[in-house]
Design an enzyme around this catalytic site. Structure first.
Site, PDB file in Angstrom:
ATOM      1  N   ARG A  48     -61.166 -31.468 -15.559  1.00 28.68           N
ATOM      2  CA  ARG A  48     -62.147 -30.754 -16.392  1.00 28.68           C
ATOM      3  C   ARG A  48     -63.564 -30.831 -15.824  1.00 28.68           C
ATOM      4  O   ARG A  48     -64.435 -30.082 -16.254  1.00 28.68           O
ATOM      5  CB  ARG A  48     -62.106 -31.262 -17.837  1.00 28.68           C
ATOM      6  N   HIS A 104     -55.377 -38.260  -8.860  1.00 27.75           N
ATOM      7  CA  HIS A 104     -53.924 -38.034  -8.817  1.00 27.75           C
ATOM      8  C   HIS A 104     -53.334 -38.613  -7.526  1.00 27.75           C
ATOM      9  O   HIS A 104     -52.245 -39.179  -7.526  1.00 27.75           O
ATOM     10  CB  HIS A 104     -53.608 -36.535  -8.852  1.00 27.75           C
ATOM     11  N   ASN A 151     -53.842 -29.187 -10.412  1.00 31.09           N
ATOM     12  CA  ASN A 151     -55.263 -29.194 -10.076  1.00 31.09           C
ATOM     13  C   ASN A 151     -55.653 -30.596  -9.600  1.00 31.09           C
ATOM     14  O   ASN A 151     -56.566 -31.233 -10.125  1.00 31.09           O
ATOM     15  CB  ASN A 151     -56.119 -28.738 -11.274  1.00 31.09           C
ATOM     16  N   LYS A 169     -57.695 -43.637 -16.822  1.00 34.10           N
ATOM     17  CA  LYS A 169     -58.740 -42.740 -17.327  1.00 34.10           C
ATOM     18  C   LYS A 169     -58.348 -42.232 -18.723  1.00 34.10           C
ATOM     19  O   LYS A 169     -59.173 -42.167 -19.624  1.00 34.10           O
ATOM     20  CB  LYS A 169     -58.904 -41.589 -16.335  1.00 34.10           C
ATOM     21  N   GLN A 208     -49.399 -29.712 -25.697  1.00 36.49           N
ATOM     22  CA  GLN A 208     -50.463 -30.692 -25.915  1.00 36.49           C
ATOM     23  C   GLN A 208     -51.848 -30.052 -26.032  1.00 36.49           C
ATOM     24  O   GLN A 208     -52.850 -30.761 -26.100  1.00 36.49           O
ATOM     25  CB  GLN A 208     -50.430 -31.773 -24.827  1.00 36.49           C
ATOM     26  N   HIS A 255     -56.749 -34.035  -7.856  1.00 34.44           N
ATOM     27  CA  HIS A 255     -57.943 -34.584  -7.223  1.00 34.44           C
ATOM     28  C   HIS A 255     -57.609 -35.998  -6.749  1.00 34.44           C
ATOM     29  O   HIS A 255     -56.443 -36.439  -6.871  1.00 34.44           O
ATOM     30  CB  HIS A 255     -59.129 -34.565  -8.197  1.00 34.44           C
ATOM     31  N   SER A 308     -61.796 -35.957 -13.019  1.00 32.64           N
ATOM     32  CA  SER A 308     -60.996 -35.251 -14.012  1.00 32.64           C
ATOM     33  C   SER A 308     -60.928 -33.782 -13.619  1.00 32.64           C
ATOM     34  O   SER A 308     -61.906 -33.245 -13.067  1.00 32.64           O
ATOM     35  CB  SER A 308     -61.679 -35.384 -15.381  1.00 32.64           C
TER      36      SER A 308
HETATM   37  O1  PAF Z   1     -52.272 -36.680 -18.019  1.00 37.50           O
HETATM   38  C1  PAF Z   1     -51.727 -35.576 -17.846  1.00 37.50           C
HETATM   39  O2  PAF Z   1     -51.930 -34.897 -16.833  1.00 37.50           O
HETATM   40  C2  PAF Z   1     -50.766 -35.063 -18.905  1.00 37.50           C
HETATM   41  O3  PAF Z   1     -51.192 -35.400 -20.184  1.00 37.50           O
HETATM   42  C3  PAF Z   1     -49.300 -35.481 -18.675  1.00 37.50           C
HETATM   43  C4  PAF Z   1     -49.136 -36.991 -18.775  1.00 37.50           C
HETATM   44  C5  PAF Z   1     -48.838 -34.998 -17.315  1.00 37.50           C
HETATM   45  C6  PAF Z   1     -48.410 -34.857 -19.750  1.00 37.50           C
HETATM   46  O4  PAF Z   1     -48.479 -33.470 -19.722  1.00 37.50           O
END
Ligand code: PAF
Length: 282
Positions: free
Chosen positions: A189, A37, A32, A151, A61, A34, A187
């Site tokens: 989210r 990234h 996803n 972030k 996680q 943005h 983000s």
């Molecule tokens: O920040 C994230 O997108 C995730 O926590 C990561 C570092 C890819 C681990 O799944």
């Protein structure tokens, strides 16, 4: 751009690149994508001759009551954006490839000093999930350098610590947070926020900026500063999670001798939990 999901093909490709003397810069993501990234990918190009990105929504996680199932999955658009940024390899494993024995049986990585404070207190098990998947991804991709966003400041410290403690020969690069014009930290989210909530959300970064200004002007009563900030955040519609003024390396409470600060914040707007931070020296 090569797209690979299985471990054998990934290992063969990495080993061919290593033999040819290529250096690998890695950007792990949950997709996803943005502009935040994309800035990690751009940074990665500065550090390696080959750039590898992973997209894996890591179930380990997410807590039981969290948004694993509704987490946005946009692989096609993500792959196009990465191709346009000259990424060399996109790794897209599925949970059964990363966790073939299931989540319960997975050996885990725990960073004790950092995992149960701040976000770790609100999200028990979250940082074990992050540390475990990042360690696995590091072992698979064998990067020389890996880039992560500032972030997720606590996550970045967790990853720096595990890399040092486990003697992994990888340089971790932190990349500054990308923000909307309004100041809202980018983000995945943010996509859950309504237009109205997006406007309200800008108060979070504004509160951090005022707290930093007060500390730079010599304010020493951090508790009062946090309470004043909560007042404005609650007026803006936020629900409390945590707001804390810390030492930027240990993430322990800042004191009068602290010179490198980070203010970490997490607060809920409607059903969306937002985090943000501001780091500075005094
Ligand atoms: O920040 C994230 O997108 C995730 O926590 C990561 C570092 C890819 C681990 O799944």
């Amino acid at each position: 751009m090569i797209q690979i999901a299985d471990l054998k093909t990934l290992r063969e490709q990495i080993s061919a690149w290593k033999k040819a003397g290529e250096t690998i810069a890695f950007v792990p993501t949950m997709g996803n994508l943005h502009a935040g990234h994309i800035s990690l990918v751009e940074e990665a190009h500065q550090h390696g001759t080959k750039v590898i990105v992973s997209i894996f929504v890591n179930p380990l996680q997410f807590g039981a009551s969290e948004d694993l199932n509704k987490y946005p999955r946009t692989l096609e658009a993500d792959a196009q954006a990465l191709e346009a940024k000259s990424v060399d390899l996109l790794f897209t494993p599925t949970p059964d490839i990363i966790y073939p024995k299931g989540l319960e049986a997975q050996t885990s990585v725990h960073v004790p000093a950092l995992s149960n404070i701040h976000c770790g207190k609100s999200r028990p098990g979250h940082f074990e999930g992050v540390a475990t998947v990042v360690t696995k991804l590091f072992n698979l991709v064998q990067p020389d350098v890996a880039c992560f966003g500032e972030k997720d400041f606590q996550q970045l410290q967790v990853i720096r610590t595990l890399t040092e403690d486990l003697c992994l020969p990888i340089r971790i690069v932190g990349v500054p947070t990308m923000r909307e014009d309004s100041g809202l930290a980018m983000s995945s989210r943010n996509g859950y926020l309504s237009q109205q909530e997006k406007k309200q959300a800008t108060s979070l970064y504004r509160a951090l900026i005022s707290m930093k200004a007060a500390i730079m002007e010599g304010e020493k009563n951090f508790e009062v500063l946090c309470e004043q900030a909560w007042k404005t955040l609650i007026d803006a519609g936020f629900e409390r999670d945590y707001l804390t003024i810390c030492d930027a390396t240990s993430l322990a409470d800042a004191n009068h001798e602290t010179t490198e600060f980070v203010i970490l914040a997490a607060a809920k707007l409607g059903t969306t939990r937002l985090i943000d931070n501001i780091a500075f020296s005094r």
